[in-house]
Design an enzyme around this catalytic site. Structure first.
Site, short mmCIF file in Angstrom:
data_model
loop_
_atom_site.label_atom_id
_atom_site.label_comp_id
_atom_site.label_asym_id
_atom_site.label_seq_id
_atom_site.Cartn_x
_atom_site.Cartn_y
_atom_site.Cartn_z
N SER A 1 0.84 -1.21 0.00
CA SER A 1 0.00 0.00 0.00
C SER A 1 0.87 1.25 0.00
CB SER A 1 -0.82 0.04 1.29
OG SER A 1 -2.15 -0.25 1.05
N ARG B 1 1.83 3.94 -3.36
CA ARG B 1 1.64 5.39 -3.23
C ARG B 1 2.97 6.12 -3.46
NH1 ARG B 1 -2.34 3.05 -0.51
NH2 ARG B 1 -4.21 4.19 0.10
N ARG C 1 -14.43 -6.03 -9.99
CA ARG C 1 -14.57 -5.23 -8.77
C ARG C 1 -15.17 -3.85 -9.08
NH1 ARG C 1 -9.08 -5.60 -5.50
NH2 ARG C 1 -10.37 -4.55 -3.96
N SER D 1 -13.20 3.76 2.47
CA SER D 1 -12.25 3.16 1.53
C SER D 1 -11.06 4.08 1.33
CB SER D 1 -12.93 2.90 0.18
OG SER D 1 -11.94 2.70 -0.81
N GLN E 1 -8.79 3.59 -0.79
CA GLN E 1 -8.51 3.71 -2.23
C GLN E 1 -9.34 4.84 -2.83
OE1 GLN E 1 -9.10 -0.25 -3.79
NE2 GLN E 1 -7.12 -0.95 -3.03
N ASP F 1 -7.94 -5.87 5.87
CA ASP F 1 -7.22 -6.90 5.12
C ASP F 1 -6.82 -8.09 6.00
OD1 ASP F 1 -7.49 -5.45 2.83
OD2 ASP F 1 -5.47 -4.62 2.85
N LYS G 1 -13.50 -7.45 -2.33
CA LYS G 1 -12.03 -7.55 -2.42
C LYS G 1 -11.66 -8.47 -3.59
CE LYS G 1 -11.45 -4.82 1.04
NZ LYS G 1 -10.98 -3.45 0.78
N ARG H 1 -14.47 -12.22 0.28
CA ARG H 1 -13.69 -12.87 1.36
C ARG H 1 -14.58 -13.42 2.47
NH1 ARG H 1 -8.53 -8.69 1.33
NH2 ARG H 1 -7.49 -9.72 -0.43
N ARG I 1 -4.80 -13.30 0.08
CA ARG I 1 -4.99 -13.36 1.54
C ARG I 1 -5.78 -14.61 1.96
NH1 ARG I 1 -2.47 -8.75 2.63
NH2 ARG I 1 -3.01 -6.90 1.43
#
Ligand code: S3P
Length: 434
Positions: free
Chosen positions: A31, A35, A130, A174, A176, A321, A348, A352, A394
């Protein structure tokens, strides 16, 4: 050897272990790294990125940036990103393939909206399933011209005027979406304010040193358009989300004593520590320090008997996560663990909630699924089974930890997806399990 990865069949084969002990240096945080790469690309001059991960998602970010004309070179173990300023991207000759990386697609869309050229963002089958309206909507409100395919990628971003700054209240917690709007705000006219009522990871605000203000129980984050981003060296801390699998493995093993080194401990990422402590885990943090604007430390985890707990509300975005591996801890904890307010998990890399409910049930756990989470009644006597990763890194990694505690053999299908965030996961887990 309690974990073996078979390349030919792309399966991980896991057998039960007694002890999880030793030391792990988790891979760098994807993450933060993604960035850092994006900001370096729009920076004025060359930025050095130290400890950039070699996992698939951060490599997808670099690939897209190169397609936009950004030069990125290796210098020993570091990366040198030759930033070209806020308006320095070149028109891409082909669609930008974000692979499996939602962060690449959603954050990059914020930088590609309002450019004088067309671009297309696409990805693998999972990413193309997504929801992208959550970023396309606010970007359109700023003046972008974006079309989606039934709410999903490919995202077609048509050339347009410079965007206009706006005030945007996040409809869901979020990071994102927040980061997408903030990055768009960097290139927009005037000021952009993002309002979040539930905190989510704050790496973008930290890296850009953005002004924030608490107002009426919400956090307002401000970005002034057309402010140049200075080039600078950035050190990427190791990934808390990757460390999480080892934290739980050591906590639930019959014998566990593990040291995790140089792990990012940003409070907007590390709420799993408190959740596991509520369940009775023994976690000790040492050498807490600041590195590159992020808190970093070492973690020592010792095995202990866990009990069930309720995990919900404001805590959820701060451990979003880590919920797949938290569900594994829950299966070994005494009593009921209930995880709620986590509907976002359905969007995700896979759904999940349903993937973990299905997989843990296969191993013999008692799991109830809710629209916004799941409950697990433990402790379960787990038994080995064949499970699918659902092509989700994950889920694959969490099920390996469950397999270490299950009688017999657990086979995880489509296991290579672990490389999305943790390239040598199978070897790392094998190295501490005995
Ligand atoms: C991320 C934010 C979270 C997280 C994802 C990475 C980020 O997603 O699940 O793995 O880098 O900003 P959402 O923004 O969809 O919650």
């Amino acid at each position: 050897m309690h974990i073996r990865y078979d390349k030919a069949s792309d399966q991980a084969i896991v057998t039960p272990c007694k002890r999880v002990a030793g030391m792990i240096v988790p891979p760098p945080d994807k993450s933060i790294a993604q960035r850092a790469a994006l900001l370096a690309a729009i920076g004025d001059g060359t930025s050095r990125l130290v400890n950039y991960p070699s996992s698939a998602d951060p490599l997808s970010t670099l690939r897209c940036l190169r397609q936009l004309g950004i030069q990125i070179e290796k210098d020993g173990n570091d990366l040198l990103v030759r930033g070209k300023g806020l308006d320095g991207f070149s028109p891409p000759a082909a669609p930008l393939d974000c692979g499996n990386s939602g962060t690449t697609m959603r954050l990059l869309s914020g930088l590609l909206a309002g450019q004088p050229f067309d671009s297309v963002l696409t990805g693998d089958a999972s990413l193309r399933g997504r929801p992208m309206e959550r970023v396309a909507g606010p970007l359109r409100a700023m003046g972008a011209k974006i079309t989606l395919n039934d709410g999903c990628a490919p995202m077609r971003i048509a050339r347009s005027e410079r965007l206009r700054g706006m005030e945007y209240r996040l409809p869901m917690p979020s990071a994102q979406v927040k980061s997408c709007v903030l990055l768009a705000g960097l290139r927009a006219q005037g000021r952009t304010t993002v309002i979040e009522t539930l905190p989510s990871r704050d790496h973008t605000e930290r890296m850009l040193n953005l002004a924030t203000q608490e107002q009426g129980g919400a956090r307002h984050i401000f970005v002034t358009g057309n402010t140049p981003v200075p080039a600078r060296a950035r050190v990427v801390p190791n990934d808390f989300s990757s460390a999480a699998f080892f934290m739980v493995a050591a906590a639930i093993a019959p014998q566990g004593a593990l040291l995790l080194k140089n792990v990012g401990l940003n409070p907007t990422r590390s709420a799993l520590v408190g959740a596991l402590e509520d369940m009775g885990a023994r976690i000790c943090i040492s050498d807490l320090r600041e590195s590159g604007g992020e808190p970093v430390g070492d973690m020592h985890i010792t095995a202990s008997a866990l009990r069930g707990a309720r995990v919900d509300g404001e805590r959820i975005p701060l451990l979003i996560d880590e919920i797949p591996i938290l569900a594994v801890a829950a299966a070994r904890a005494e009593g009921r663990t209930e995880i709620r307010d986590a509907r976002e998990l359905r969007f995700k890399e896979t759904d999940r909630i349903s993937a973990m409910a299905e997989n843990l049930r296969r191993l013999g756990a008692s799991v109830e699924e809710f629209d916004d989470g799941l409950s697990v009644d433990g402790p379960a006597e787990l038994h080995g089974e064949r499970v699918s990763s659902h092509h989700d890194h994950r889920v694959a990694m969490a099920m390996a930890v469950a397999g270490l505690m299950a009688r017999g053999e657990t086979v995880i299908e489509d296991a290579s997806c672990a490389g999305v965030s943790f390239p040598n996961y199978w070897q790392a887990l094998a190295s501490v399990a005995s």
